[in-house]
Design a protein around this motif. Structure first.
Motif, PDB file in Angstrom:
ATOM      1  N   TYR A  81      -5.115   5.068   2.119  1.00 29.81           N
ATOM      2  CA  TYR A  81      -3.720   4.308   2.403  1.00 29.81           C
ATOM      3  C   TYR A  81      -4.085   3.917   3.817  1.00 29.81           C
ATOM      4  O   TYR A  81      -4.189   4.575   4.824  1.00 29.81           O
ATOM      5  CB  TYR A  81      -2.757   5.472   2.308  1.00 29.81           C
ATOM      6  N   ARG A 128       0.558   5.924  -0.750  1.00 29.39           N
ATOM      7  CA  ARG A 128      -0.414   7.181  -0.978  1.00 29.39           C
ATOM      8  C   ARG A 128      -0.688   7.247  -2.304  1.00 29.39           C
ATOM      9  O   ARG A 128       0.179   7.000  -3.169  1.00 29.39           O
ATOM     10  CB  ARG A 128       0.351   8.392  -0.310  1.00 29.39           C
ATOM     11  N   TRP A 129      -1.727   7.682  -2.836  1.00 31.15           N
ATOM     12  CA  TRP A 129      -2.206   7.887  -4.051  1.00 31.15           C
ATOM     13  C   TRP A 129      -3.270   9.005  -4.090  1.00 31.15           C
ATOM     14  O   TRP A 129      -3.873   9.138  -3.107  1.00 31.15           O
ATOM     15  CB  TRP A 129      -2.833   6.566  -4.679  1.00 31.15           C
ATOM     16  N   TRP A 130      -3.391   9.549  -5.289  1.00 31.23           N
ATOM     17  CA  TRP A 130      -4.401  10.514  -5.453  1.00 31.23           C
ATOM     18  C   TRP A 130      -5.736  10.172  -5.896  1.00 31.23           C
ATOM     19  O   TRP A 130      -5.598   9.126  -6.629  1.00 31.23           O
ATOM     20  CB  TRP A 130      -3.741  11.515  -6.447  1.00 31.23           C
ATOM     21  N   ALA A 131      -6.566  10.711  -5.685  1.00 29.30           N
ATOM     22  CA  ALA A 131      -7.817  10.325  -5.999  1.00 29.30           C
ATOM     23  C   ALA A 131      -9.122  11.631  -6.310  1.00 29.30           C
ATOM     24  O   ALA A 131      -8.847  12.442  -5.528  1.00 29.30           O
ATOM     25  CB  ALA A 131      -8.539   9.460  -5.087  1.00 29.30           C
ATOM     26  N   ASP A 167       0.811  -1.181  -0.017  1.00 26.19           N
ATOM     27  CA  ASP A 167       0.011   0.121  -0.016  1.00 26.19           C
ATOM     28  C   ASP A 167       1.009   1.391   0.158  1.00 26.19           C
ATOM     29  O   ASP A 167       2.149   0.985   0.394  1.00 26.19           O
ATOM     30  CB  ASP A 167      -0.965   0.174   1.235  1.00 26.19           C
ATOM     31  N   ARG A 194     -13.580  10.047  -3.644  1.00 21.29           N
ATOM     32  CA  ARG A 194     -13.085   9.877  -2.265  1.00 21.29           C
ATOM     33  C   ARG A 194     -14.386  10.002  -1.440  1.00 21.29           C
ATOM     34  O   ARG A 194     -14.718   9.347  -0.424  1.00 21.29           O
ATOM     35  CB  ARG A 194     -12.044  10.948  -2.100  1.00 21.29           C
ATOM     36  N   ARG A 217       4.362  -1.873  -5.756  1.00 17.21           N
ATOM     37  CA  ARG A 217       4.250  -0.806  -4.926  1.00 17.21           C
ATOM     38  C   ARG A 217       2.774  -0.204  -5.457  1.00 17.21           C
ATOM     39  O   ARG A 217       2.199  -0.341  -6.484  1.00 17.21           O
ATOM     40  CB  ARG A 217       5.256   0.299  -4.914  1.00 17.21           C
ATOM     41  N   ARG A 218       2.074   0.725  -4.708  1.00 19.11           N
ATOM     42  CA  ARG A 218       0.966   1.293  -5.023  1.00 19.11           C
ATOM     43  C   ARG A 218       0.949   1.755  -6.328  1.00 19.11           C
ATOM     44  O   ARG A 218      -0.320   1.767  -6.930  1.00 19.11           O
ATOM     45  CB  ARG A 218       0.274   2.359  -3.997  1.00 19.11           C
ATOM     46  N   TRP A 219       1.926   2.655  -6.551  1.00 20.86           N
ATOM     47  CA  TRP A 219       1.631   3.287  -7.941  1.00 20.86           C
ATOM     48  C   TRP A 219       1.516   2.288  -9.114  1.00 20.86           C
ATOM     49  O   TRP A 219       0.913   2.547  -9.945  1.00 20.86           O
ATOM     50  CB  TRP A 219       2.970   4.224  -7.952  1.00 20.86           C
ATOM     51  N   SER A 229      -7.977  -0.868  -7.059  1.00 17.91           N
ATOM     52  CA  SER A 229      -6.730  -1.255  -6.277  1.00 17.91           C
ATOM     53  C   SER A 229      -7.410  -1.867  -5.016  1.00 17.91           C
ATOM     54  O   SER A 229      -6.528  -2.860  -4.350  1.00 17.91           O
ATOM     55  CB  SER A 229      -5.816  -0.154  -6.163  1.00 17.91           C
ATOM     56  N   GLU A 250      -1.872   0.787  -9.026  1.00 18.88           N
ATOM     57  CA  GLU A 250      -2.932   1.645  -9.475  1.00 18.88           C
ATOM     58  C   GLU A 250      -2.878   1.767 -11.009  1.00 18.88           C
ATOM     59  O   GLU A 250      -4.038   1.811 -11.924  1.00 18.88           O
ATOM     60  CB  GLU A 250      -2.720   3.179  -8.824  1.00 18.88           C
TER      61      GLU A 250
END
Length: 338
Positions: free
Chosen positions: A221, A205-208, A203, A213, A285-287, A300, A290
């Motif tokens: 996250y 951090r990622w933008w949404a 996991d 959201r 990784r998260r990126w 994800s 995604e």
């Protein structure tokens, strides 16, 4: 077929019939297996589906046809619902919710109109109804309901199922974990492992978008470090559990349909790598997750949410799992695909 019960007289493995089994969502991975298993036992199968598919006996929206199918049925098994492996756009979110609640409500209305209501109605649900859990397993008696879009769908689905007064019709909601089998959600993980990408899913951090959201349709996250829990069940045991529910009239309410051996993400991916004989696995990784989810038109959350669910009620009633451990279940899936 419209306004009447479908024709009987299908040939069955055991001859005769145990009565009519009405099945919705019969064309899906789980639904097609349940139809085959019910037919092998001697049930007359009547399917309900979308009119445009042209494959079902009764189309959604044909109230008279659904009434005729349900009236006098031995069992109703409702598995209808849009596949959640998609992008959670506003349109898809509406379809995911409505495809579950509207179909469930339609069946409830048909049961209330029945002269001979079915004695048993089994409805699909999901183990995703529970919160993201890293501290303890979720059971039917002590599990905590989560929050967000997916949980909201699950709770609305169960409300549509349990809230109507249906008299003597026994109702069981199958809170199914990830179902493993040939052609299941395990296939993408096997593919990643074969390409050396079968490490932990981490996991980050990622933008949404703000709207997504706000709708709870974005995985927030959590620092799980690839230790998020994975609850699962093999398709063979889904069939066995459905048989047990039909046979045991004491079973009602919500039932966790999952194996007694949940694992964390690290063990899941190690087991998958072992099954395809790949000694290494690069962590994702998260990126990366995604971008892969975007390319595959999915979300994800399906990989990153910690689903720690155990079969408290099934264990208490002495159900014996054919696949209690993940390694044997994954190996069985791989063998079936060769």
């Amino acid at each position: 077929m419209s306004g009447r019960a479908p024709e009987t007289g299908e040939t069955h493995a055991h001859g005769g019939t145990l009565g009519r089994a009405v099945v919705t969502g019969a064309g899906g991975f789980v639904g097609s297996a349940i139809v085959a298993d019910l037919r092998s036992q001697g049930y007359e199968i009547v399917t309900v589906g979308r009119a445009e598919s042209g494959r079902a006996h009764v189309a959604w929206g044909d109230a008279a046809g659904l009434d005729a199918a349900v009236d006098g049925a031995a069992v109703v098994v409702n598995l209808a619902g849009k596949n959640v492996s998609c992008r959670y756009s506003p349109r898809n979110r509406r379809e995911i919710l409505n495809s579950r609640t509207a179909t469930t409500a339609a069946i409830a209305r048909s049961i209330t109109r029945s002269a001979s209501p079915p004695p048993l109605w089994i409805n699909a649900s999901t183990a995703t109804i529970y919160r993201h859990a890293m501290d303890r397993p979720m059971t039917e008696s002590t599990g905590e309901i989560g929050e967000g879009f997916s949980v909201g769908v699950a709770t609305a689905w169960e409300h549509a199922f349990f809230s109507p007064d249906l008299g003597g019709t026994r109702r069981v909601a199958l809170r199914m974990a990830i179902v493993l089998g040939h052609g299941s959600a395990l296939a993408p993980l096997l593919g990643l492992a074969r390409f050396g990408l079968g490490g932990r899913q981490l996991d980050g951090r990622w933008w949404a978008p703000r709207e997504k959201r706000a709708a709870g349709a974005f995985h927030e996250y959590r620092p799980t470090h690839g230790r998020q829990m994975f609850s699962w069940v093999h398709l063979d045991d889904v069939l066995g559990i459905v048989r047990r529910v039909i046979a045991d009239e004491s079973i009602h309410g919500a039932l966790n349909v999952c194996a007694p051996g949940p694992v964390d993400n690290g063990e899941l991916m190690a087991t998958v790598r072992r099954s395809v004989r790949m000694p290494v696995g690069i962590p994702l990784r998260r990126w990366m997750i995604e971008l892969g989810a975007l390319a595959m038109r999915t979300e994800s959350e399906l990989l990153l949410k910690s689903r720690w669910v155990v079969p408290e009620r099934l264990t208490a009633m002495g159900y014996e799992f054919r696949h209690p451990e993940l390694r044997g279940a994954v190996d069985a899936v791989v063998r079936a695909g060769r």
